[in-house]
Design an enzyme around this catalytic site. Structure first.
Site, PDB file in Angstrom:
ATOM      1  N   CYS A  97      59.310  39.958  14.539  1.00 36.95           N
ATOM      2  CA  CYS A  97      60.188  40.001  13.372  1.00 36.95           C
ATOM      3  C   CYS A  97      59.793  38.998  12.305  1.00 36.95           C
ATOM      4  O   CYS A  97      60.397  38.969  11.234  1.00 36.95           O
ATOM      5  CB  CYS A  97      61.643  39.787  13.788  1.00 36.95           C
ATOM      6  SG  CYS A  97      62.017  38.096  14.262  1.00 36.95           S
TER       7      CYS A  97
ATOM      8  N   CYS B 270      57.440  34.699  14.849  1.00 37.17           N
ATOM      9  CA  CYS B 270      57.651  35.690  15.900  1.00 37.17           C
ATOM     10  C   CYS B 270      56.815  36.935  15.608  1.00 37.17           C
ATOM     11  O   CYS B 270      56.887  37.481  14.498  1.00 37.17           O
ATOM     12  CB  CYS B 270      59.133  36.054  15.960  1.00 37.17           C
ATOM     13  SG  CYS B 270      59.478  37.464  17.022  1.00 37.17           S
TER      14      CYS B 270
ATOM     15  N   TYR C 233      43.337  33.705  70.683  1.00 30.80           N
ATOM     16  CA  TYR C 233      43.341  35.164  70.778  1.00 30.80           C
ATOM     17  C   TYR C 233      42.486  35.724  71.904  1.00 30.80           C
ATOM     18  O   TYR C 233      42.552  36.900  72.179  1.00 30.80           O
ATOM     19  CB  TYR C 233      43.033  35.835  69.441  1.00 30.80           C
ATOM     20  CG  TYR C 233      41.710  35.481  68.793  1.00 30.80           C
ATOM     21  CD1 TYR C 233      40.509  35.900  69.352  1.00 30.80           C
ATOM     22  CD2 TYR C 233      41.675  34.750  67.608  1.00 30.80           C
ATOM     23  CE1 TYR C 233      39.304  35.582  68.748  1.00 30.80           C
ATOM     24  CE2 TYR C 233      40.464  34.430  67.000  1.00 30.80           C
ATOM     25  CZ  TYR C 233      39.282  34.842  67.589  1.00 30.80           C
ATOM     26  OH  TYR C 233      38.096  34.532  67.001  1.00 30.80           O
TER      27      TYR C 233
ATOM     28  N   ASP D 299      43.947  34.026  58.634  1.00 32.26           N
ATOM     29  CA  ASP D 299      42.876  33.681  57.701  1.00 32.26           C
ATOM     30  C   ASP D 299      42.525  32.211  57.892  1.00 32.26           C
ATOM     31  O   ASP D 299      42.887  31.355  57.104  1.00 32.26           O
ATOM     32  CB  ASP D 299      43.356  33.948  56.275  1.00 32.26           C
ATOM     33  CG  ASP D 299      42.209  34.061  55.308  1.00 32.26           C
ATOM     34  OD1 ASP D 299      41.047  34.032  55.759  1.00 32.26           O
ATOM     35  OD2 ASP D 299      42.476  34.171  54.103  1.00 32.26           O
TER      36      ASP D 299
ATOM     37  N   GLU E  96      47.534  42.572  66.469  1.00 28.30           N
ATOM     38  CA  GLU E  96      47.753  41.142  66.210  1.00 28.30           C
ATOM     39  C   GLU E  96      47.603  40.916  64.720  1.00 28.30           C
ATOM     40  O   GLU E  96      46.838  41.612  64.066  1.00 28.30           O
ATOM     41  CB  GLU E  96      46.676  40.284  66.913  1.00 28.30           C
ATOM     42  CG  GLU E  96      46.586  40.462  68.398  1.00 28.30           C
ATOM     43  CD  GLU E  96      45.308  39.823  68.988  1.00 28.30           C
ATOM     44  OE1 GLU E  96      44.663  39.002  68.303  1.00 28.30           O
ATOM     45  OE2 GLU E  96      44.981  40.174  70.122  1.00 28.30           O
TER      46      GLU E  96
ATOM     47  N   CYS F 178      62.086  32.597  19.377  1.00 28.11           N
ATOM     48  CA  CYS F 178      62.158  33.219  18.063  1.00 28.11           C
ATOM     49  C   CYS F 178      63.532  32.904  17.504  1.00 28.11           C
ATOM     50  O   CYS F 178      64.540  33.071  18.195  1.00 28.11           O
ATOM     51  CB  CYS F 178      61.985  34.729  18.213  1.00 28.11           C
ATOM     52  SG  CYS F 178      62.652  35.671  16.845  1.00 28.11           S
TER      53      CYS F 178
ATOM     54  N   LYS G 250      42.112  45.364  57.117  1.00 25.39           N
ATOM     55  CA  LYS G 250      42.375  44.322  56.115  1.00 25.39           C
ATOM     56  C   LYS G 250      43.451  44.750  55.118  1.00 25.39           C
ATOM     57  O   LYS G 250      43.557  45.920  54.765  1.00 25.39           O
ATOM     58  CB  LYS G 250      41.078  44.006  55.339  1.00 25.39           C
ATOM     59  CG  LYS G 250      39.937  43.525  56.215  1.00 25.39           C
ATOM     60  CD  LYS G 250      40.110  42.091  56.631  1.00 25.39           C
ATOM     61  CE  LYS G 250      39.306  41.052  55.980  1.00 25.39           C
ATOM     62  NZ  LYS G 250      38.072  41.044  55.423  1.00 25.39           N
TER      63      LYS G 250
ATOM     64  N   CYS H  67      65.905  40.225  15.188  1.00 20.55           N
ATOM     65  CA  CYS H  67      64.628  40.511  15.840  1.00 20.55           C
ATOM     66  C   CYS H  67      64.750  41.767  16.705  1.00 20.55           C
ATOM     67  O   CYS H  67      65.534  41.789  17.655  1.00 20.55           O
ATOM     68  CB  CYS H  67      64.217  39.309  16.686  1.00 20.55           C
ATOM     69  SG  CYS H  67      62.679  39.590  17.581  1.00 20.55           S
TER      70      CYS H  67
HETATM   71  O1  D41 Z   1      43.375  36.309  63.909  1.00 18.29           O
HETATM   72  C1  D41 Z   1      42.150  36.418  63.847  1.00 18.29           C
HETATM   73  N1  D41 Z   1      41.495  35.950  62.801  1.00 18.29           N
HETATM   74  C2  D41 Z   1      41.386  37.083  64.956  1.00 18.29           C
HETATM   75  C3  D41 Z   1      40.000  37.006  64.947  1.00 18.29           C
HETATM   76  C4  D41 Z   1      42.035  37.775  65.998  1.00 18.29           C
HETATM   77  N2  D41 Z   1      43.389  37.869  66.060  1.00 18.29           N
HETATM   78  N3  D41 Z   1      41.311  38.363  66.972  1.00 18.29           N
HETATM   79  C5  D41 Z   1      39.962  38.302  66.978  1.00 18.29           C
HETATM   80  N4  D41 Z   1      39.285  38.902  67.988  1.00 18.29           N
HETATM   81  C6  D41 Z   1      37.961  38.864  68.030  1.00 18.29           C
HETATM   82  C7  D41 Z   1      37.261  39.562  69.155  1.00 18.29           C
HETATM   83  C8  D41 Z   1      37.778  40.939  69.329  1.00 18.29           C
HETATM   84  C9  D41 Z   1      35.780  39.636  68.887  1.00 18.29           C
HETATM   85  C10 D41 Z   1      37.502  38.768  70.401  1.00 18.29           C
HETATM   86  C11 D41 Z   1      39.241  37.611  65.963  1.00 18.29           C
HETATM   87  C12 D41 Z   1      37.826  37.587  66.054  1.00 18.29           C
HETATM   88  N5  D41 Z   1      37.218  38.229  67.100  1.00 18.29           N
HETATM   89  C13 D41 Z   1      36.945  36.939  65.097  1.00 18.29           C
HETATM   90  N6  D41 Z   1      37.251  35.936  64.304  1.00 18.29           N
HETATM   91  C14 D41 Z   1      36.165  35.605  63.589  1.00 18.29           C
HETATM   92  C15 D41 Z   1      35.152  36.414  63.953  1.00 18.29           C
HETATM   93  C16 D41 Z   1      35.627  37.249  64.897  1.00 18.29           C
END
Ligand code: D41
Length: 679
Positions: free
Chosen positions: A418, A415, A229, A121, A117, A433, A321, A439
Site C-alpha cells: 500500500c 509497505c 542393535y 542417525d 526398528e 506497515c 529412509k 492496506c
Molecule cells: O539404527 C541404526 N542406525 C541401525 C543400523 C540399525 N537399527 N540396525 C542396523 N543393522 C545393521 C545390520 C543389519 C547390518 C546388522 C544398522 C546397521 N547394520 C548399520 N549401521 C551402519 C552401517 C550399518
C-alpha cells in the site's frame, strides 16, 4: 590395611558400584529412573571419596573410572573380526515391496516375519566384551577396519562397562549406534556459543566430533548415548547371534544391560512394515533423537542365514529412509509479506527444492534481526529445513559457496502493498506497515483470520476468494461478507454456481456464534483463542466488554497489561465499533456458551497420551475433546500420565505405559469417558 574400617569400606564400595550400575540400567535401558540426579551424584561422590581413601579398592570398571585414560596422540586401527556390514537403502514403497518379494521367493514362503526398528542417525560402533568386561570399542570405519575409541566410549554412561549377567556368552561383541540427544545437542551448542567456540551443525556431527576427541575428558562432558542393535557370539571360530531371532536378541541385549530401542517391533508381511514406517514417521518429531528412516530385518536367524549376503550388505535387511529434512538450494530473492496486523515478514523465494517430502518454494525468515543473525543474502546458496508439518525454514547460508560479494538485505521503507511508511520500533524485532485498514494486504489477512476454522468458521472462504473480493472492491471489512449474494460470488474466478451457493450457505451458518469465537475473529492484536475465551467467560456480554476499562481488563486471568491496552485501543477506534455494529445489523448473533471454570472442568489435572490409530475419530479430534474437558494431552508417557489411549497398532508408547504401570484405555473406554464427562 586389613582393619575393620577397610572391610567396611570394601563392602560399601561394592554396594555403591552395584547401586550405581542399577540406576544406570533403570535410566538408560528401562528409561525409568528411580532416583533424582542429585541422589545419583551423591552416590558417585561417596564412591569417589572411598576410592580416594582406599586406593587399593580402585577397579578399572568402577563407574568412577570411566574417564581413566589420558589424552591420546591418535587412534589405533582395529580390524573387525566379523566385518561390519552396510545396509541396502530404499526410498520408495515399490523398493520395499521388491525387497519383500525377493525375500519371499528365496525362502519360498508367503509371508515373512520382520522386525522394524527406527534407524538412528548416529555412528555405528562395535563393543567387545571379554569375561563380561568391556575391553574394546571400535568405530565401523570402512567395515573391515575401524579406529580404537575405547577410552572415549568408556565415558558414555549408557554403555555398560560390565555385563549384568555372569553367564553371558564370552567373548561377546555388541554392535549399535552412538548418538547425541537433541536436547543434549542444543545445550552443548549453547555452552559452546557462550564460550565463543565453534558450534555443531547437527546432533550427528556433534556425536562424531565428540567421539573423535583425543582427550576422553572432553568426550565425558558430551551428552552421548548408545542403542544396541545386534550381537555377535563367537563359538569355535564361527559366529552367531544371541537367541533365535532379532527381536529375541534385542531382549537379551537389554537383559545384559544395553539400551535397545523401545520402538523395535515384530511385523508380519510388507503391508505391516509400511504401516510401521508411517507410524515412526509420525512419531519422529516428538523423539529426542534424530532418525533418518527405519530398518527392516528378517526376524528369524535361520532365515537370515539362508538369505545370506550380497557383497557388503545382508540380503535380509533394508533401510527405508525418510525424505531428507534438510536440502540445499538457491535463495533467489527476499520478499516482504504483510500480515493481518501489519507485521512485515521477510520471506525467502527459493529455487524449488524437494525437502521433507514436499517441494518447497518459500521459507520464512521471520524478521530483519534473524536475517542479520544468520547472514542470509539474496543470491545465496542456503540450507532449507522442513521437519514434519512445520513451516519450511532457512537454516543458514552456505557462505563458502558465495561466489561474489552480495549486499546485505535491507527492509523497504514503504509497505510493498500500500506504500504506507514502514515503522520499526526501537528494541522490537518486527517492522510494521503503518497503513492499517488502508492496506489491502492487512484487510485480506484480517478477513482470512475472521473466516478461519477457530474463528467464524466460514467454510469455503479461502485466500483466493478473499483476494478477489478485496481487489474487486466487493468487500472492505468483515461485515461486508454478510451482504454477498450467490450471483456476485458466482462471478468470481474459480467459483461455480454450486460453490457460490455453498459459500452463501456457509456464511448463513456462521451467523450464530459463541462470543469467544467472535471476539477471536475480530482480530484484536494479541487476543488469541485463550484470551478471547477468558474475556467471554468474564463479561458474558459484548457491550460490557466494549466499555471495560484497562484496569478491569488487566484483572482477568490470561489478559496481561499489553493485551488489555490493545483491547481498549481496538474498541476506542470508531471504525472498529462501526464494523461490529454492522455485523450485528447483518444478523450476526453471539451467544454465551456454558463453559465451566478451568478448575471445575471434569478432567482438570488429568494428562493423556494418544497413540495408534482410532476408528471413530481422528487423533486431533480426540485431543480437542479431551482438552475441552480440561485435560492435557501430551506426546510422551511418564509416571504422571493419567492414561494412555491406545488405538490399533499402538507402538512404543503402549509398551512404555505397561512398563510404568500407567492405565491404558482402548477406544471404547475413551468413548465411555466422553459420554460420562461431556454431559
Ligand atoms: O539404527 C541404526 N542406525 C541401525 C543400523 C540399525 N537399527 N540396525 C542396523 N543393522 C545393521 C545390520 C543389519 C547390518 C546388522 C544398522 C546397521 N547394520 C548399520 N549401521 C551402519 C552401517 C550399518
Amino acid at each position: 590395611m586389613n582393619d575393620a574400617n577397610s572391610d567396611e569400606a570394601e563392602k560399601r564400595v561394592h554396594e555403591l558400584r552395584e547401586e550405581i550400575a542399577g540406576h544406570n540400567y533403570r535410566y538408560y535401558v528401562l528409561a525409568d529412573p528411580r532416583v533424582p540426579d542429585a541422589e545419583y551424584d551423591r552416590l558417585m561422590r561417596e564412591l569417589e571419596a572411598l576410592e580416594e581413601a582406599y586406593p587399593e579398592l580402585v577397579d578399572p570398571d568402577s563407574p568412577t573410572q570411566r574417564v581413566g585414560a589420558r589424552a591420546a596422540e591418535g587412534f589405533a586401527t582395529v580390524e573387525h573380526e566379523v566385518p561390519m556390514l552396510s545396509l541396502g537403502n530404499a526410498f520408495e514403497t515399490e523398493e520395499v515391496e521388491a525387497f519383500d518379494r525377493r525375500v519371499r521367493d528365496t525362502l519360498d514362503i508367503d509371508r515373512v516375519v520382520y522386525t522394524g526398528e527406527p534407524k538412528l542417525d548416529g555412528l555405528a560402533i562395535s563393543l567387545r566384551y571379554e569375561r563380561g568386561r568391556l575391553v574394546r570399542a571400535a568405530t565401523r570405519g570402512d567395515g573391515r577396519t575401524g579406529e580404537d575409541v575405547t577410552a572415549n566410549v568408556r565415558t558414555i554412561r549408557a554403555v555398560p562397562l560390565k555385563l549384568r549377567s555372569p553367564d553371558a556368552p564370552d567373548p561377546l561383541e555388541v554392535r549399535g549406534e552412538i548418538y547425541m540427544t537433541r536436547s543434549g545437542f542444543t545445550e552443548l551448542n549453547r555452552g559452546l556459543e557462550a564460550e565463543d567456540q565453534k558450534t555443531f551443525v547437527n546432533p550427528r556431527n556433534a556425536a562424531a566430533g565428540s567421539l573423535r576427541q583425543l582427550d576422553p575428558k572432553v568426550t565425558a562432558r558430551r551428552p552421548l548415548r548408545f542403542f544396541a542393535y545386534s550381537a555377535i557370539v563367537y563359538r569355535q571360530g564361527s559366529d552367531a547371534g544371541l537367541g533365535d531371532s532379532q527381536l529375541e536378541s534385542l531382549d537379551r541385549l537389554a537383559a545384559l544391560g544395553f539400551p535397545v530401542s523401545s520402538m523395535a517391533t515384530r511385523r508380519a508381511g510388507v503391508e505391516a512394515l509400511l504401516k510401521f514406517y508411517r507410524e515412526v514417521q509420525e512419531e519422529r518429531a516428538e523423539l529426542d533423537f534424530d532418525i533418518d528412516g527405519v530398518v527392516y530385518k528378517v526376524d528369524d536367524f535361520d532365515q537370515q542365514r539362508e538369505l545370506g549376503y550380497v557383497s557388503r550388505s545382508p540380503r535380509w535387511a533394508l533401510a527405508h529412509k525418510f525424505p531428507a529434512e534438510e536440502e540445499m538450494t538457491r535463495l533467489e530473492r527476499i520478499e516482504v509479506q504483510v500480515g493481518r496486523t501489519g507485521k512485515l515478514t521477510p520471506v525467502a523465494r527459493l529455487d524449488p527444492v524437494f525437502v521433507g517430502g514436499v517441494t518447497v518454494t518459500n521459507a520464512t525468515l521471520h524478521n530483519l534481526d534473524e536475517i542479520r543473525r544468520k547472514d542470509v543474502r539474496e543470491g545465496d546458496w542456503v540450507i532449507v529445513r522442513r521437519a514434519g508439518d512445520v513451516i519450511p525454514e532457512v537454516v543458514r547460508p552456505i557462505v563458502e559457496k558465495r561466489e561474489k560479494m552480495l549486499p546485505e538485505w535491507e527492509l523497504p521503507e514503504r509497505c510493498p502493498e500500500c506504500g504506507s511508511h514502514v515503522e520499526q520500533v526501537e528494541g522490537q524485532a518486527d517492522a510494521r506497515c503503518s497503513g492499517g485498514l488502508v492496506c489491502p494486504a492487512q484487510r485480506k489477512r484480517a478477513l482470512e483470520h475472521f473466516a478461519s476454522r477457530n474463528a467464524m468458521d466460514i467454510d469455503g472462504l479461502g485466500t483466493k476468494i478473499i483476494d478477489q473480493l478485496v481487489e474487486n472492491e466487493l468487500v472492505d471489512d468483515p461485515a461486508d461478507l454478510y451482504r454477498l449474494d450467490a450471483e456476485t460470488l458466482a462471478g468470481l474466478e474459480r467459483m461455480g454456481e454450486k460453490s457460490a451457493a455453498n459459500l452463501v450457505h456457509a456464511l448463513e451458518a456462521s451467523r450464530k456464534v459463541p462470543l469467544s469465537r467472535m471476539l477471536f475473529a475480530l482480530g484484536i492484536r494479541e487476543v488469541g483463542e485463550v484470551s478471547a475465551a477468558a474475556l467471554a467467560r468474564h463479561f458474558r456480554d459484548l457491550d460490557a466488554l466494549m466499555e471495560a476499562d484497562v484496569e478491569t481488563l488487566e484483572s482477568i486471568r490470561d489478559v496481561g497489561p499489553v493485551v488489555a491496552r490493545h483491547i481498549r485501543e481496538f474498541f476506542d477506534e470508531p471504525r472498529n465499533r462501526r464494523v461490529i455494529e454492522r455485523l450485528l445489523e447483518s444478523g450476526v448473533e453471539w451467544y454465551v456458551e456454558q463453559v465451566a471454570e478451568p478448575e471445575q472442568q471434569p478432567l482438570a489435572g488429568c494428562t493423556y497420551v494418544l497413540t495408534g490409530s482410532l476408528e471413530g475419530l481422528t487423533r486431533p479430534q480426540a485431543k480437542q475433546r479431551l482438552e475441552a474437558l480440561g485435560a492435557r494431552v501430551t506426546g510422551s508417557v511418564s509416571k504422571n500420565t493419567t492414561a494412555v489411549i491406545a488405538g490399533e497398532e499402538a507402538g512404543s508408547k503402549l509398551e512404555k505405559a505397561r512398563e510404568l504401570g500407567v492405565e491404558v484405555l482402548d477406544e471404547a473406554a475413551l468413548q465411555k469417558l466422553f459420554s460420562a464427562k461431556e454431559g
